[in-house]
Enzyme design. Structure first.
Site, PDB file in Angstrom:
ATOM      1  N   MET A 333       0.824  -1.201   0.000  1.00  0.00           N
ATOM      2  CA  MET A 333       0.000   0.000   0.000  1.00  0.00           C
ATOM      3  C   MET A 333       0.862   1.256   0.000  1.00  0.00           C
ATOM      4  SD  MET A 333      -3.050   1.165   2.647  1.00  0.00           S
ATOM      5  CE  MET A 333      -4.029  -0.310   2.352  1.00  0.00           C
ATOM      6  N   GLY A 334       1.940   1.246   0.790  1.00  0.00           N
ATOM      7  CA  GLY A 334       2.830   2.399   0.834  1.00  0.00           C
ATOM      8  C   GLY A 334       3.494   2.655  -0.508  1.00  0.00           C
ATOM      9  N   TRP A 336       2.411   1.690  -3.383  1.00  0.00           N
ATOM     10  CA  TRP A 336       1.394   2.118  -4.340  1.00  0.00           C
ATOM     11  C   TRP A 336       1.177   3.635  -4.269  1.00  0.00           C
ATOM     12  CZ3 TRP A 336      -3.647   3.848  -2.674  1.00  0.00           C
ATOM     13  CH2 TRP A 336      -4.454   4.250  -3.741  1.00  0.00           C
ATOM     14  N   HIS A 337       1.211   4.211  -3.088  1.00  0.00           N
ATOM     15  CA  HIS A 337       1.047   5.657  -2.973  1.00  0.00           C
ATOM     16  C   HIS A 337       2.212   6.402  -3.611  1.00  0.00           C
ATOM     17  CE1 HIS A 337      -2.065   4.905   0.234  1.00  0.00           C
ATOM     18  NE2 HIS A 337      -2.584   5.954  -0.362  1.00  0.00           N
ATOM     19  N   GLY A 338       3.404   5.837  -3.560  1.00  0.00           N
ATOM     20  CA  GLY A 338       4.565   6.488  -4.160  1.00  0.00           C
ATOM     21  C   GLY A 338       5.849   5.828  -3.695  1.00  0.00           C
TER      22      GLY A 338
END
Length: 406
Positions: A333-334, A336-338
């Site tokens: 998830m982290g 995926w954010h950047g």
């Protein structure tokens, strides 16, 4: 020129409601005019990708065609009598489905911060939809594939830019039916309520926290960064709370708009937020915050990893497998954010927080008779969770990167 990006100004809502009025009249009288709905969707998609953003529109069309081929081919493979449940074919389909998103995410690392030429607004959320479909096709849950239905699901314009993330079977069930008149009237009431509440959240509270207060507090925190240890000051604490409120009201407001418009169209898109700042622990928080995304990651990454690990006896301890699952889930998830350090740290922070939360829950069960449980302890749990979440959002904001390294 009027900005007709989704949910950015009152003109967008006026045009949208005028366009939806014939569809709403039809639904009220028990008819869903799918042809008209398709035209409206195409018109508002054109608004999103007009003028200078036309390359994004081209990228979206290319993406939609490729996903039709990938999902449709895998469905026909999966439903063929000669299907042998080959994981390699499934993995190939998922890999091809996410390759455009991967290129979009990695391009800034190798092209001096420039955006990818295959990027478009909402690519992440559309990819989540298609990957979810591939997984449900593999499970045998999706029994039919129609190009027109797939495109309606994929390009449903109220949710295209930032969700909520719907599931194919749930969406198609709504799309293929027309709600009874009484139920539709209730949906319209709920939809209008969500729209008005969204205006209050995004355009009033989001504006106050994000435009009026946050830049001022950030400026004061930057001024005092050299006079306080590690730059930590009362202004930095103010930035933490102010950014957290802005993030919630801006995103929750957008989600309310998307859900409200969906209701007017007779589609009961799932809600995305359920009083997240009243959560009593981090696990409870992720059951309330950006729910469609957190449930997607839970169902399609965490649960499937844990099931696979148990099936292959990767570890003997279920607790250890669950903990590794948390790390995998939130690291993904982290990233995926950047690809910056603060997004990755944000993900690891929540993974560790959930590991600690599970340990505390197990401890409470073993010592239930010795630990007090009352209104005071519940309020304390909410207070601690709220501050933990706000600190994680301060990490997520990237402001610490500016404060420490600029």
């Amino acid at each position: 020129m009027i900005n007709l990006q989704p949910y950015q100004n009152p003109q967008y809502f006026v045009l949208l409601l005028i366009a939806l009025l014939p569809l709403m009249i039809g639904l009220y009288h028990g008819k869903r005019w799918r042809g008209y709905e398709t035209i409206i969707s195409l018109v508002f998609l054109f608004f999103i990708f007009d003028a200078q953003k036309w390359p994004q529109g081209v990228a979206l069309m290319g993406y939609a065609v490729s996903q039709i081929v990938i999902v449709g081919s895998y469905f026909h493979y999966r439903t063929n009598k000669r299907y042998h449940n080959r994981f390699s074919i499934f993995a190939l389909a998922v890999g091809l489905s996410i390759v455009q998103l991967v290129l979009v995410k990695l391009t800034p690392l190798f092209a001096q911060g420039r955006d990818s030429i295959v990027a478009f607004l909402g690519i992440s959320y559309l990819t989540f939809k298609t990957v979810g479909m591939l997984m449900e096709i593999r499970d045998g849950a999706i029994k039919e594939f129609s190009i027109s239905k797939f495109l309606h699901f994929l390009l449903f314009f109220p949710t295209i830019s930032s969700g909520p993330i719907d599931r194919y079977r749930r969406f198609i069930q709504d799309y293929e039916s027309v709600p009874e008149q009484t139920k539709y009237v209730q949906l319209v009431g709920k939809g209008l309520h969500n729209l008005f509440l969204g205006f209050f959240y995004k355009f009033l509270l989001g504006y106050v926290f994000g435009t009026l207060w946050l830049p001022y507090l950030e400026h004061l925190a930057m001024l005092q960064r050299h006079s306080a240890p590690l730059g930590i000051s009362i202004y930095l604490v103010g930035v933490m709370y102010c950014y957290s409120m802005y993030l919630f009201f801006d995103f929750a407001g957008y989600s309310l708009f998307a859900v409200g418009i969906s209701y007017l169209m007779g589609i009961e898109t799932p809600i995305n937020f359920n009083k997240p700042f009243l959560a009593a622990n981090l696990k409870d928080f992720w059951n309330r915050w950006h729910m469609t995304l957190s449930f997607w990651f839970r169902d399609y990454i965490y649960m499937r990893f844990v099931f696979w690990a148990m099936k292959h006896k990767l570890l003997h301890s279920r607790i250890a497998m669950a903990n590794i699952g948390y790390l995998l889930l939130f690291l993904t998830m982290g990233i995926w954010h950047g690809e910056t350090w603060y997004y990755i740290v944000y993900g690891l922070f929540h993974a560790i927080g959930l590991i600690v939360t599970d340990a505390w829950i197990r401890f409470k069960k073993r010592h239930a008779t010795h630990l007090p449980t009352n209104k005071g302890t519940k309020l304390l749990a909410i207070f601690l969770t709220f501050n933990t979440v706000c600190f994680s959002f301060l990490i997520f904001s990237g402001f610490l990167d500016q404060l420490w390294f600029s």
